[in-house]
Design an enzyme around this catalytic site. Structure first.
Site, PDB file in Angstrom:
ATOM      1  N   ARG A  64       0.886  -1.162  -0.094  1.00 42.93           N
ATOM      2  CA  ARG A  64       0.111   0.024   0.104  1.00 42.93           C
ATOM      3  C   ARG A  64       0.960   1.325  -0.130  1.00 42.93           C
ATOM      4  O   ARG A  64       1.955   1.191   0.136  1.00 42.93           O
ATOM      5  CB  ARG A  64      -1.049   0.025   1.191  1.00 42.93           C
ATOM      6  N   GLY A  65       0.126   2.465  -0.295  1.00 43.39           N
ATOM      7  CA  GLY A  65       0.852   3.645  -0.165  1.00 43.39           C
ATOM      8  C   GLY A  65       1.124   4.035  -1.488  1.00 43.39           C
ATOM      9  O   GLY A  65       1.693   3.243  -2.375  1.00 43.39           O
ATOM     10  N   ALA A  66       0.671   5.332  -1.904  1.00 43.14           N
ATOM     11  CA  ALA A  66       0.704   5.893  -3.370  1.00 43.14           C
ATOM     12  C   ALA A  66       2.083   5.525  -4.049  1.00 43.14           C
ATOM     13  O   ALA A  66       2.063   4.827  -5.042  1.00 43.14           O
ATOM     14  CB  ALA A  66       0.420   7.159  -3.208  1.00 43.14           C
ATOM     15  N   ARG A  98      -7.080  -0.356  -6.845  1.00 41.86           N
ATOM     16  CA  ARG A  98      -7.432   0.665  -6.157  1.00 41.86           C
ATOM     17  C   ARG A  98      -7.598   1.949  -6.858  1.00 41.86           C
ATOM     18  O   ARG A  98      -6.730   2.500  -7.264  1.00 41.86           O
ATOM     19  CB  ARG A  98      -6.301   0.641  -4.694  1.00 41.86           C
ATOM     20  N   GLN A 212      -3.373   2.400  10.304  1.00 44.80           N
ATOM     21  CA  GLN A 212      -2.234   2.335   9.681  1.00 44.80           C
ATOM     22  C   GLN A 212      -1.068   3.184  10.405  1.00 44.80           C
ATOM     23  O   GLN A 212      -0.086   3.161  10.281  1.00 44.80           O
ATOM     24  CB  GLN A 212      -2.295   2.904   8.372  1.00 44.80           C
ATOM     25  N   ASP A 253      -2.678  10.436  -1.982  1.00 47.72           N
ATOM     26  CA  ASP A 253      -2.975   9.392  -2.855  1.00 47.72           C
ATOM     27  C   ASP A 253      -3.070  10.007  -4.459  1.00 47.72           C
ATOM     28  O   ASP A 253      -2.798   9.174  -5.242  1.00 47.72           O
ATOM     29  CB  ASP A 253      -3.950   8.424  -2.491  1.00 47.72           C
ATOM     30  N   ASN A 263      -6.440  11.889   0.473  1.00 40.38           N
ATOM     31  CA  ASN A 263      -5.494  11.211   1.470  1.00 40.38           C
ATOM     32  C   ASN A 263      -6.446  10.182   2.178  1.00 40.38           C
ATOM     33  O   ASN A 263      -7.679  10.493   2.133  1.00 40.38           O
ATOM     34  CB  ASN A 263      -4.691  12.106   2.213  1.00 40.38           C
ATOM     35  N   LYS A 264      -5.795   9.558   3.205  1.00 42.14           N
ATOM     36  CA  LYS A 264      -6.458   8.758   4.155  1.00 42.14           C
ATOM     37  C   LYS A 264      -7.583   9.643   4.774  1.00 42.14           C
ATOM     38  O   LYS A 264      -7.377  10.598   5.159  1.00 42.14           O
ATOM     39  CB  LYS A 264      -5.387   8.121   4.914  1.00 42.14           C
TER      40      LYS A 264
END
Length: 382
Positions: A64-66, A98, A212, A253, A263-264
């Site tokens: 995960r993570g852009a 995603r 996270q 993201d 973003n999250k």
């Protein structure tokens, strides 16, 4: 509440196991991932032999993570090509795994284009696969380099906005080496401040829906010897009110053409709090996260996560109340509907600055973002 004080000694990378790597054992090439769903309790690796396995790893947030999703997408195309699978089919599945994170599609397209170009020049399937792999490895290297430059630009901006050091920084979600080919985005800036003795405290939001921040950012901060404190997302307001936050640092993201930042989920409320309390709200992301083809925040497809992530508490390594490891413990009545977006969108007017490897964009405008993207394009094609 976890409260960790900085310790002396040489800094270590947040994990000795790389988040992603390409290997070529005798039985064929594989993509090896650090399973981030198992952290911080244990460091376990996943081995992907085809794109479908990687798609599942992406959807489950094992990877995960852009920035790292872009790297993974490129390697996934190379994996399909190297093992003789349909490259276009694999690329399509990977790019849609995603929808909010634009880097994933960027990485996929980059490796796919290299593969197509090699075939167009008369190369055979092996040469085309090698071209896709070379593109993935180049993207991996570029992201590592970009991480270092973002840290430099971000630290300089912090020092400009907050002269004298002693920064107390609030961060959301996870933006360290677990999401990058290097040391990350927003976390890399905080780490640079720590290494130069300018970080007084890293406030770590636990970050819904999958904690996270608690599981991953606290893990990275502890491994790096940083002074950090973990808090629930809804406790951030009391910190601002008490004057305990000097700056907010988050990743992204997707950043749209007008400067809106996806973003999250939970990032937007932080931006509102920061504006009210006159605290800088800084986004740190590589240029690959800027999506000039998406006009504004309203045009972003926001991923909706499963409801059970809200209605149940999951402790993967610790069986409890008779459940199996990996099962969820219900915390809401059976049948409860849950609203569980993975991201929210912060409008540009609430963003103090966007830090990229090409420099700082402030104030955040469509023209300034277009210029930084053009500068990056010139640098990579010149």
């Amino acid at each position: 509440m976890a409260d960790q004080y900085a310790h002396s000694g040489d800094d270590k990378r947040p994990t000795e196991i790389p988040a992603i790597r390409w290997e070529e054992p005798p039985e064929g090439p594989v993509l090896v991932l650090l399973d981030q769903t198992r952290l911080p309790a244990e460091e376990v690796e996943l081995v992907c032999t085809d794109a479908s396995a990687l798609v599942e790893a992406i959807r489950s947030l094992a990877v995960r993570g852009a920035p790292l999703l872009g790297i993974a997408g490129a390697y996934g195309v190379a994996l399909a090509a190297s093992r003789g699978f349909d490259v276009d089919e694999a690329a399509s599945a990977l790019a849609s795994a995603r929808p909010t994170a634009v880097n994933l599609a960027v990485g996929v397209r980059r490796a796919q284009s290299a593969h197509e170009a090699a075939l167009a020049k008369g190369g055979d399937v092996r040469q085309a696969a090698a071209a896709a792999l070379a593109a993935a490895r180049q993207l991996h290297r570029e992201d590592a380099e970009a991480s270092g430059r973002m840290a430099e630009h971000g630290l300089a901006l912090l020092d400009e906005l907050l002269p004298g050091g002693g920064h107390r920084v609030l961060t959301h979600c996870n933006t360290g080496s677990l999401v990058s080919g290097g040391e990350g985005t927003a976390f890399a800036v905080a780490l640079a401040a720590h290494r130069t003795g300018r970080l007084r405290r890293l406030w770590v939001d636990e970050t819904r829906p999958l904690l996270q921040g608690a599981r991953l950012t606290a893990y990275e901060a502890a491994r790096s010897g940083m002074a950090y404190t973990l808090l629930t997302d809804n406790a951030a307001g009391s910190l601002f009110a008490a004057g305990e936050v000097d700056a907010v640092l988050i990743g992204a993201d997707r950043i749209t053409a007008d400067g809106s930042v996806a973003n999250k989920v939970g990032s937007y409320p932080l931006a509102v709090l920061a504006r009210y309390h006159h605290v800088p709200f800084i986004v740190v992301a590589p240029v690959t996260t800027v999506d000039l083809d998406t006009a504004d925040g309203a045009s972003i497809e926001v991923e909706q996560r499963p409801g059970h992530e809200v209605t149940e508490v999951t402790a993967p390594q610790v069986p409890a109340l008779g459940t199996e490891a990996g099962g969820g413990i219900p915390v809401a009545p059976l049948g409860t509907q849950a609203y569980n977006p993975a991201f929210d969108v912060t409008p540009a007017e609430l963003v103090t600055a966007i830090v990229t490897e090409e420099g700082v964009v402030s104030p955040v405008t469509a023209e300034a973002l277009a210029e930084v993207c053009a500068r990056s394009h010139r640098a990579t094609t010149g």
